[in-house]
Design a protein around this motif. Structure first.
Motif, PDB file in Angstrom:
ATOM      1  N   LEU A 174      -6.924   4.907 -13.088  1.00 31.27           N
ATOM      2  CA  LEU A 174      -5.875   3.942 -12.765  1.00 31.27           C
ATOM      3  C   LEU A 174      -5.288   4.278 -11.398  1.00 31.27           C
ATOM      4  N   VAL A 175      -4.969   3.235 -10.655  1.00 32.83           N
ATOM      5  CA  VAL A 175      -4.354   3.410  -9.345  1.00 32.83           C
ATOM      6  C   VAL A 175      -2.909   2.912  -9.450  1.00 32.83           C
ATOM      7  N   GLU A 176      -1.983   3.725  -8.905  1.00 35.62           N
ATOM      8  CA  GLU A 176      -0.564   3.320  -8.957  1.00 35.62           C
ATOM      9  C   GLU A 176      -0.315   2.128  -8.054  1.00 35.62           C
ATOM     10  N   TYR A 177       0.571   1.240  -8.518  1.00 33.69           N
ATOM     11  CA  TYR A 177       0.929   0.118  -7.647  1.00 33.69           C
ATOM     12  C   TYR A 177       2.403  -0.195  -7.815  1.00 33.69           C
ATOM     13  N   VAL A 178       2.957  -0.898  -6.829  1.00 33.25           N
ATOM     14  CA  VAL A 178       4.342  -1.363  -6.951  1.00 33.25           C
ATOM     15  C   VAL A 178       4.341  -2.872  -6.815  1.00 33.25           C
ATOM     16  N   SER A 179       5.272  -3.509  -7.510  1.00 30.49           N
ATOM     17  CA  SER A 179       5.400  -4.967  -7.413  1.00 30.49           C
ATOM     18  C   SER A 179       6.583  -5.283  -6.509  1.00 30.49           C
ATOM     19  N   THR A 180       6.397  -6.216  -5.597  1.00 27.29           N
ATOM     20  CA  THR A 180       7.477  -6.583  -4.689  1.00 27.29           C
ATOM     21  C   THR A 180       8.230  -7.778  -5.268  1.00 27.29           C
ATOM     22  N   THR A 181       9.381  -8.057  -4.682  1.00 23.72           N
ATOM     23  CA  THR A 181      10.172  -9.194  -5.171  1.00 23.72           C
ATOM     24  C   THR A 181       9.461 -10.518  -4.922  1.00 23.72           C
ATOM     25  N   GLU A 182       8.540 -10.536  -3.912  1.00 28.36           N
ATOM     26  CA  GLU A 182       7.793 -11.783  -3.646  1.00 28.36           C
ATOM     27  C   GLU A 182       6.633 -11.954  -4.624  1.00 28.36           C
ATOM     28  N   GLY A 183       6.478 -11.021  -5.562  1.00 27.70           N
ATOM     29  CA  GLY A 183       5.407 -11.149  -6.550  1.00 27.70           C
ATOM     30  C   GLY A 183       4.096 -10.525  -6.118  1.00 27.70           C
ATOM     31  N   LEU A 184       4.127  -9.772  -5.015  1.00 29.80           N
ATOM     32  CA  LEU A 184       2.890  -9.092  -4.587  1.00 29.80           C
ATOM     33  C   LEU A 184       2.770  -7.750  -5.304  1.00 29.80           C
ATOM     34  N   VAL A 185       1.525  -7.351  -5.521  1.00 25.59           N
ATOM     35  CA  VAL A 185       1.241  -6.027  -6.066  1.00 25.59           C
ATOM     36  C   VAL A 185       0.660  -5.197  -4.928  1.00 25.59           C
ATOM     37  N   CYS A 186       1.282  -4.046  -4.657  1.00 25.73           N
ATOM     38  CA  CYS A 186       0.878  -3.272  -3.486  1.00 25.73           C
ATOM     39  C   CYS A 186       0.332  -1.911  -3.898  1.00 25.73           C
ATOM     40  N   VAL A 187      -0.810  -1.569  -3.301  1.00 18.88           N
ATOM     41  CA  VAL A 187      -1.496  -0.306  -3.577  1.00 18.88           C
ATOM     42  C   VAL A 187      -1.651   0.440  -2.262  1.00 18.88           C
ATOM     43  N   ASP A 188      -1.266   1.708  -2.227  1.00 21.79           N
ATOM     44  CA  ASP A 188      -1.483   2.517  -1.022  1.00 21.79           C
ATOM     45  C   ASP A 188      -2.784   3.294  -1.159  1.00 21.79           C
ATOM     46  N   LEU A 189      -3.642   3.169  -0.153  1.00 23.49           N
ATOM     47  CA  LEU A 189      -4.937   3.852  -0.185  1.00 23.49           C
ATOM     48  C   LEU A 189      -5.124   4.686   1.065  1.00 23.49           C
ATOM     49  N   SER A 190      -5.723   5.870   0.892  1.00 22.45           N
ATOM     50  CA  SER A 190      -6.155   6.668   2.043  1.00 22.45           C
ATOM     51  C   SER A 190      -7.671   6.710   2.026  1.00 22.45           C
ATOM     52  N   LEU A 191      -8.267   6.383   3.148  1.00 21.18           N
ATOM     53  CA  LEU A 191      -9.735   6.356   3.214  1.00 21.18           C
ATOM     54  C   LEU A 191     -10.237   7.327   4.260  1.00 21.18           C
ATOM     55  N   ARG A 192     -11.367   7.970   3.938  1.00 25.19           N
ATOM     56  CA  ARG A 192     -12.013   8.831   4.916  1.00 25.19           C
ATOM     57  C   ARG A 192     -12.890   7.953   5.825  1.00 25.19           C
ATOM     58  N   PRO A 193     -13.426   8.524   6.919  1.00 26.67           N
ATOM     59  CA  PRO A 193     -14.227   7.719   7.841  1.00 26.67           C
ATOM     60  C   PRO A 193     -15.351   6.972   7.125  1.00 26.67           C
ATOM     61  N   PHE A 194     -15.412   5.677   7.354  1.00 28.68           N
ATOM     62  CA  PHE A 194     -16.464   4.790   6.819  1.00 28.68           C
ATOM     63  C   PHE A 194     -16.497   4.745   5.284  1.00 28.68           C
ATOM     64  N   GLN A 195     -15.434   5.143   4.648  1.00 23.12           N
ATOM     65  CA  GLN A 195     -15.453   5.117   3.179  1.00 23.12           C
ATOM     66  C   GLN A 195     -15.469   3.684   2.656  1.00 23.12           C
ATOM     67  N   VAL A 196     -16.282   3.463   1.641  1.00 21.87           N
ATOM     68  CA  VAL A 196     -16.302   2.180   0.926  1.00 21.87           C
ATOM     69  C   VAL A 196     -15.518   2.388  -0.368  1.00 21.87           C
ATOM     70  N   GLN A 197     -14.554   1.531  -0.622  1.00 21.53           N
ATOM     71  CA  GLN A 197     -13.688   1.689  -1.803  1.00 21.53           C
ATOM     72  C   GLN A 197     -13.680   0.378  -2.590  1.00 21.53           C
ATOM     73  N   THR A 198     -13.879   0.501  -3.895  1.00 18.42           N
ATOM     74  CA  THR A 198     -13.848  -0.683  -4.742  1.00 18.42           C
ATOM     75  C   THR A 198     -12.625  -0.610  -5.653  1.00 18.42           C
ATOM     76  N   LEU A 199     -11.866  -1.701  -5.707  1.00 17.37           N
ATOM     77  CA  LEU A 199     -10.735  -1.791  -6.636  1.00 17.37           C
ATOM     78  C   LEU A 199     -11.072  -2.825  -7.699  1.00 17.37           C
ATOM     79  N   ARG A 200     -10.688  -2.476  -8.927  1.00 19.99           N
ATOM     80  CA  ARG A 200     -10.905  -3.400 -10.029  1.00 19.99           C
ATOM     81  C   ARG A 200      -9.535  -3.788 -10.565  1.00 19.99           C
ATOM     82  N   ILE A 201      -9.206  -5.051 -10.466  1.00 22.38           N
ATOM     83  CA  ILE A 201      -7.853  -5.517 -10.754  1.00 22.38           C
ATOM     84  C   ILE A 201      -7.867  -6.396 -12.003  1.00 22.38           C
ATOM     85  N   THR A 202      -7.142  -5.927 -13.010  1.00 24.14           N
ATOM     86  CA  THR A 202      -7.076  -6.687 -14.254  1.00 24.14           C
ATOM     87  C   THR A 202      -5.906  -7.652 -14.172  1.00 24.14           C
TER      88      THR A 202
END
Ligand SMILES: [Zn+2]
Length: 1016
Positions: free
Chosen positions: A987-1015
């Protein structure tokens, strides 16, 4: 003692070939033959069995190219054969040197059940293991009269690569249809003698082992009566027992033999023939598995399993059982054995996704290793993609084809552009079609580079390319080589077991960093341009279709077109096969592939239009980077549909919005020439249509070398030593013609149009500025009518660049522009995805393409400094295997940005390939955004498992570390990291904003490919 070794070698060789082998089948009695000529495309098995048959005889000619003939073979087992093993021998006109490249057949019983395949090295059909005598014989053979196209004088142009031009004459002559006794003891004698003879040929002339083997062989032949081989075979074998029983030395090399047939999904035969090739080979292989308990067979490519399932369900049932028994091993986990440098990053992922999904659904397994023995080089992005898809090992042998440099490792860790590593093995036998000959077995030992610490190599064993697979002769050799003094040892083994041992032997493996560049087949980045164009267009359209279908599903409740998208992906993945996308197949294959690409494009355009209409958006014109729609002429609000992960005309990534007013710049006559100008760029075109100046107004620098000409077409003689469609040899550079003259250069609205003709060919170029005025666009339409020529488009760039940077899958790599070493010298033509860049600190020029993959950059010294001669590769005209490759009208677009860096080049590459589409309707906010512009969202789709989860794939595009905030604009119940096969992870932590957005902070290494699965 006198030394008679050479005489013994010659004696054994002749007796083996001329007396022992022919005695394997004895007492031939002719059978009755009948034939039904189909005279067209293959027919269903039931129709073949029920067809009307006409009498046929040995000596008859049969089989025009690509036709199918059904043969019926009937008779009775002679009473005298009682108690013996009986086989039919059927020689349809086979050439034993052309296994997989000429006649092939699949044998059926009268009830339609398959028996086995027939090919030049397996002309037998089993009848009964112990005859009673008098048994009826009735077999049907679906025989393909495929023409030999790669003949003894190779690479000759041929018209036989298409049904329509192949001619009507019959190619083959029936030689033999007999019922015979299979002499088991003779078969065993043949293999005793053959293995010992071939081992002796490899041993040092002075070795005691060699002398003892030859002495025993001499004695064995003394014991065999050549007029009664069957009656004396046992006596001959008795003389060999002792030398065969002498065990291998403890430090012997160990070869893992894996039964295999490398079946090219299309090459010198059309796709439909591969469907049958796979069925033929697998039906024989499951029979071999039944017969030999220790034999293991591996087959790659989910597509090939899917073909058997659909077209030969009776064969598939046996394959499925053999997979369940662990003896028939799916390997590779890919949809096909794709080219490994030309497909885009997302498509590579889908090769794994669709491959592994098939193996999971059908057999309940996933492959642990990737298997690409024959693809033409391997991108530096692959280690990350392989590891991210769950693979533990990688196998190829193709780098042994290098023209110049010998690769230093057999087993090693391969490190990709992002630093990911995967354990890799190159079979030291240097083949994917091993026959386990003495020569090959000795080579595997001799070539193995890690012999100081390890002793294991792998040998894919069986007739490949055109199929055929493992034979009982290979199994007989392996049995004798299991533990034999003087030889490497051979064991049939699952590839996973091999890799576990190989890894354990090398606790500190050597590391190879970056791409595995193949020093050969460099023309495959260019040959058959329509393959490249169709692939690129459909990769981009698939991305757009998935994005808008996802938005329509989430925002408008539209049903997600899973089936349509799956079918489109599988088609595109098939056409990435390593002889289709590279352009190295016969005319039939490429004609059909271009038609299939066009059908996929039309379907995807439909999905895009349909999804957008669910969002209240109606497209007004097809996407085009060079033909913007005049907004004033439209009666309703105009929006731009931007599927790219970069902003276009100030419409954000993956959004639909109002464009900023365009600064398209202008084109005007100026003196004898023309000027294309905007707020940021000034390009001068001379009266002959050449670019003589390109000034980036921000820096004031002119990118073109003073006094020289860009947009210069250069035509080279191009006749390689070998492999016409595959290879361009370095010598091509020596013969060059610059196309100086223009037929016409004129203004046409915002563009300068240049027309030139040369030979029977002509080209029209439209030079204009992009909608934002920041890039020079060159839209080329070529009527190409050349023979053995290579067309390049050259720009002398006033940039001192030690390296050229080129995009690969999910990132880029650098290649030197000099050739200090033999490794650098060999890379005189290289591949790129959407863009490459030459730059010095503070100033660079980016070159983007919409459908071509080849380029070269050469350092030159002019005017006291070093400059960069940069060239796009446009078209070739090889004559083998398609004698008219690339002839006709071809279109390709290029874009150049001046004052560019990697970020600008990345943006340009996306924009020329996924241009914003003008539409009427309302604005639509993106489903997901990334705050750091270096982290790009490259795919948005609904999950493959149809759970409704949203998949968002991102990659770090700059080669640096990045921290980004991903904002998702939909109600979310969970966010998880996922692997490339979309399997949910933590699970990845997220915060919900008052505008209804869900925000996730990610740190990526050089050229990293990252997949998120959002339910949701
Ligand atoms: Zn191949």
């Amino acid at each position: 003692m006198h030394d008679n070794q050479d005489l013994t070698l010659a004696r054994v060789a002749r007796v083996l070939d001329e007396r022992l082998r022919p005695a394997t089948h004895s007492h031939p009695r002719p059978l009755t033959l009948a034939a039904h000529r189909v005279g067209g495309e293959p027919i269903p098995v039931a129709d073949g069995l029920a067809a009307e048959y006409l009498p046929a005889h040995t000596g008859d000619v049969w089989g025009r190219a690509w036709d199918t003939t059904w043969f019926r073979v009937t008779g009775t087992v002679p009473p005298a054969f009682a108690g013996r093993r009986v086989e039919v021998l059927l020689d349809l006109g086979f050439d034993t040197n052309m296994t997989g490249f000429q006649i092939e057949g699949l044998v059926y019983r009268p009830d339609g059940s398959p028996v086995r395949s027939l090919h030049p090295r397996a002309q037998w059909i089993p009848v009964v293991k112990e005859a009673a005598g008098g048994e009826p014989i009735e077999f049907y053979v679906e025989a393909a009269s495929n023409p030999v196209l790669l003949d003894y004088v190779p690479f000759q142009p041929t018209e036989s690569g298409e049904w329509a031009t192949a001619g009507e004459e019959f190619l083959y002559r029936l030689r033999r249809a007999d019922v015979t006794i299979f002499e088991t003891e003779v078969f065993e004698l043949v293999h005793d003698v053959e293995v010992l003879l071939q081992l002796a040929q490899q041993l040092d002339a002075g070795s005691a082992r060699r002398a003892k083997i030859l002495f025993a062989l001499d004695r064995a032949l003394d014991a065999v009566d050549l007029q009664d081989v069957a009656g004396t075979a046992a006596a001959g074998r008795a003389q060999l027992t002792e030398v065969l029983a002498s065990p291998a030395a403890p430090s012997s090399h160990l070869i893992t033999a894996v039964g295999h047939a490398h079946i090219d999904s299309a090459w010198l035969w059309p796709l439909r023939e591969t469907v049958r090739k796979v069925a033929r080979t697998t039906s024989s292989m499951v029979t071999l598995l039944d017969e030999y308990d220790d034999f293991i067979y591996a087959m790659s490519s989910a597509q090939q399993y899917a073909w058997i399932k659909e077209h030969r369900p009776e064969v598939y049932a046996r394959v499925k059982q053999a997979v369940a028994d662990g003896r028939f091993v799916p390997v590779g986990g890919m949809w096909v054995e794709a080219d490994a440098v030309l497909p885009g990053g997302e498509a590579m992922i889908r090769q794994f996704l669709y491959g592994q999904r098939f193996f999971r659904d059908e057999f309940g397994i996933e492959c642990r290793g990737a298997w690409l023995p024959d693809s033409f080089g391997y991108s530096g992005a692959l280690p990350q993609l392989l590891v991210g898809a769950g693979f533990e090992w990688f196998l190829t042998q193709k780098i042994s084809w290098n023209e110049r440099n010998v690769f230093p490792h057999s087993s090693f860790e391969w490190e990709g552009i992002d630093g990911s590593r995967i354990f890799t093995h190159f079979p030291s036998m240097d083949t994917y079609n091993s026959q386990l000959s003495g020569d090959e077995v000795a080579r595997a030992d001799r070539n193995f580079k890690e012999k100081s610490v390890g002793s294991s190599s792998l040998a894919p064993t069986g007739w490949g390319d055109g199929g055929g697979g493992t034979t009982r002769e290979m199994i007989a050799r392996a049995k004798r080589l299991a533990d034999l003094e003087g030889s490497a040892k051979v064991v049939w083994e699952h590839p996973d077991a091999f890799f576990e041992r190989a890894k354990a032997e090398l606790p500190e493996p050597a590391v190879w960093r970056g791409e595995l560049y193949l020093e050969r087949h460099r023309a495959t980045y260019t040959t058959q341009h329509k393959m490249k164009q169709g692939n690129r267009r459909n990769e981009q359209l698939l991305g757009e279709a998935e994005l808008w279908a996802s938005v329509a599903a989430v925002r408008a409740g539209r049903e997600y077109p899973y089936e349509v998208l799956d079918a489109a992906w599988r088609e595109v993945l098939l056409l990435q096969f390593h002889d289709i996308l590279p352009g190295t197949s016969i005319a039939w294959v490429h004609r059909e592939a271009a038609e299939r690409h066009a059908r996929v494009s039309a379907i995807l355009e439909g999905v895009i239009a349909d999804s957008l209409s669910a969002l209240g958006v109606e497209l007004v014109a097809p996407a085009s980077p060079v033909e913007p729609v005049e907004t004033a002429k439209l009666d309703r609000p105009i929006v731009l549909v931007n599927a790219a992960p970069v902003a276009q005309s100030e419409v954000g990534a993956a959004a639909i919005g109002r464009p900023a007013s365009a600064d398209k710049g202008s084109a005007a006559a100026s003196g004898a020439g023309f000027v294309l100008g905007s707020d940021t760029l000034r390009v001068e075109v001379d009266a002959a249509g050449h670019v003589v100046s390109a000034v980036d107004l921000a820096s004031g620098r002119d990118a073109i070398v003073a006094g020289e000409r860009g947009n210069l077409l250069q035509l080279h003689q191009d006749f390689p030593n070998l492999w016409d469609a595959w290879d361009v040899d370095n010598s091509y550079r020596k013969m060059r013609r610059d196309l100086d003259a223009a037929d016409e250069v004129r203004l046409d609205g915002d563009a300068v149009v240049v027309r030139r003709s040369f030979g029977k060919s002509s080209i029209e170029q439209r030079l204009s500025l992009s909608a934002d005025g920041r890039a020079l666009l060159i839209d080329n339409t070529v009527d190409w009518q050349e023979t053995e020529k290579f067309l390049k488009l050259a720009f002398p760039i006033d940039v001192f660049a030690d390296t050229a940077v080129a995009e690969t899958q999910f990132g880029f790599h650098s290649r030197t522009t000099h050739d200090n070493t033999s490794w650098e010298n060999a890379r005189f033509e290289t591949h790129v995805q959407r863009w490459f860049l030459v730059r010095e600190p503070g100033f660079g020029v980016a070159f983007a393409n919409d459908s071509s993959y080849g380029f070269d950059v050469v350092r030159s010294r002019r005017g006291g400094t070093v400059v960069s001669d940069v060239r796009f590769s446009m078209l070739r005209a090889p004559r083998f295997p398609d004698p008219r490759a690339d002839l006709g009208v071809q279109r390709m677009r290029f874009a150049l940005a001046f004052g560019a860096d990697e970020a600008r080049a990345t943006e340009l590459g996306w924009a020329i390939n996924t241009p914003a589409r003008p539409a009427r309707g309302s604005e639509v906010a993106p489903l997901a955004t990334s705050s750091d512009p270096r982290v790009l969202i490259s795919a948005v789709k609904l999950a493959d498992d149809r759970s409704g989860d949203l998949i968002v794939r991102l990659y770090e595009s700059s080669g640096g570390r990045a921290t980004t905030q991903v904002s998702v604009d939909l109600p979310v119940s969970a966010v998880r990291a996922a692997d490339l096969l979309e399997r949910p992870g933590e699970l990845v932590e997220y915060v919900s904003t008052t505008e209804g957005l869900v925000c996730v902070d990610l740190s990526l290494r050089p050229f990293q490919v990252q997949t998120l699965r959002i339910t949701r």
